[in-house]
Motif scaffolding. Structure first.
Motif, PDB file in Angstrom:
ATOM      1  N   LYS A  32       0.840  -1.203   0.000  1.00  0.00           N
ATOM      2  CA  LYS A  32       0.000   0.000   0.000  1.00  0.00           C
ATOM      3  C   LYS A  32       0.873   1.251   0.000  1.00  0.00           C
ATOM      4  CE  LYS A  32      -2.316   1.230   3.718  1.00  0.00           C
ATOM      5  NZ  LYS A  32      -3.324   1.316   4.774  1.00  0.00           N
ATOM      6  N   HIS A  33       0.436   2.257  -0.776  1.00  0.00           N
ATOM      7  CA  HIS A  33       1.116   3.553  -0.855  1.00  0.00           C
ATOM      8  C   HIS A  33       0.079   4.657  -0.737  1.00  0.00           C
ATOM      9  CE1 HIS A  33       4.764   1.582  -2.296  1.00  0.00           C
ATOM     10  NE2 HIS A  33       3.959   0.836  -3.037  1.00  0.00           N
ATOM     11  N   GLU A  34       0.345   5.642   0.123  1.00  0.00           N
ATOM     12  CA  GLU A  34      -0.523   6.814   0.231  1.00  0.00           C
ATOM     13  C   GLU A  34      -0.121   7.803  -0.853  1.00  0.00           C
ATOM     14  OE1 GLU A  34      -2.986   7.029   2.544  1.00  0.00           O
ATOM     15  OE2 GLU A  34      -2.418   5.106   3.439  1.00  0.00           O
ATOM     16  N   ILE A  35      -1.114   8.369  -1.537  1.00  0.00           N
ATOM     17  CA  ILE A  35      -0.852   9.306  -2.625  1.00  0.00           C
ATOM     18  C   ILE A  35      -1.825  10.476  -2.486  1.00  0.00           C
ATOM     19  CG2 ILE A  35      -0.708   9.587  -5.121  1.00  0.00           C
ATOM     20  CD1 ILE A  35      -0.883   6.530  -5.318  1.00  0.00           C
ATOM     21  N   TRP A  41      -2.195   0.287  -4.307  1.00  0.00           N
ATOM     22  CA  TRP A  41      -1.514  -0.964  -3.985  1.00  0.00           C
ATOM     23  C   TRP A  41      -0.813  -1.425  -5.249  1.00  0.00           C
ATOM     24  CZ3 TRP A  41      -6.210   0.454  -2.214  1.00  0.00           C
ATOM     25  CH2 TRP A  41      -6.424   0.392  -0.820  1.00  0.00           C
ATOM     26  N   TYR A  42       0.385  -1.946  -5.057  1.00  0.00           N
ATOM     27  CA  TYR A  42       1.193  -2.328  -6.211  1.00  0.00           C
ATOM     28  C   TYR A  42       2.049  -3.528  -5.850  1.00  0.00           C
ATOM     29  CZ  TYR A  42       4.656  -1.941  -9.940  1.00  0.00           C
ATOM     30  OH  TYR A  42       5.476  -2.194 -11.005  1.00  0.00           O
ATOM     31  N   VAL A  49      -3.506  -0.762  -8.406  1.00  0.00           N
ATOM     32  CA  VAL A  49      -4.904  -0.480  -8.097  1.00  0.00           C
ATOM     33  C   VAL A  49      -4.923   0.780  -7.242  1.00  0.00           C
ATOM     34  CG1 VAL A  49      -6.992  -1.303  -6.952  1.00  0.00           C
ATOM     35  CG2 VAL A  49      -5.537  -2.928  -8.189  1.00  0.00           C
ATOM     36  N   ILE A  50      -5.670   1.795  -7.682  1.00  0.00           N
ATOM     37  CA  ILE A  50      -5.730   3.079  -6.987  1.00  0.00           C
ATOM     38  C   ILE A  50      -7.173   3.366  -6.583  1.00  0.00           C
ATOM     39  CG2 ILE A  50      -5.191   5.547  -7.103  1.00  0.00           C
ATOM     40  CD1 ILE A  50      -3.463   4.861  -9.612  1.00  0.00           C
TER      41      ILE A  50
END
Length: 136
Positions: A32-35, A41-42, A49-50
């Motif tokens: 998971k990455h906060e943007i 998620w990558y 998937v955003i």
């Protein structure tokens, strides 16, 4: 190279969307990455998937069968994994649309389940192993 670079999904409530998607995508090996106001998620070499928050309140939920989103299918390694991911999604608040079962209309090896979240987003967990070489 994956066919798709990323998939963006709009949800009514981002925190709820994260709670619904994170257990599934984490179990599938994604990070998971906060943007800036969204989350993604990558997994290396895979489609990202955003999740985006809805720009307008009251525009959901999506209704399956209308123009737009149909479903997103996640291929897993076994029937047991379909069952496990289905149970995990139920625990994260998804609703079963179709319990895990065989779908011989697709192939004689196709096994899948379908679920929907609170925004009407539908996903599938599926296993469709290749036909053994001797049968091909």
């Amino acid at each position: 190279m994956p066919l798709l670079d990323h998939i963006g999904i709009t949800v009514d409530d981002l925190a709820r969307g994260i709670a619904e998607f994170d257990p599934i995508l984490t179990a599938l090996g994604c990070t998971k990455h906060e943007i800036d106001g969204s989350v993604s998620w990558y997994r290396e070499g895979e489609t990202e998937v955003i999740l985006f928050p809805a720009r307008e309140e009251g525009t959901g939920p999506h209704v399956h069968g209308r123009v737009g989103w149909q479903h997103l299918a996640f291929e897993v390694d076994s029937r047991d994994e379909v069952d496990r991911m289905h149970a995990l999604a139920l625990g994260a608040g998804w609703t079963a649309v179709r319990e895990p079962k065989e779908y011989p209309r697709f192939t004689d090896r196709y096994y899948a389940s379908f679920l929907e979240n609170s925004d009407g987003i539908r996903i599938e967990f599926m296993h469709n192993p290749p036909r053994p070489a001797a049968e091909a």
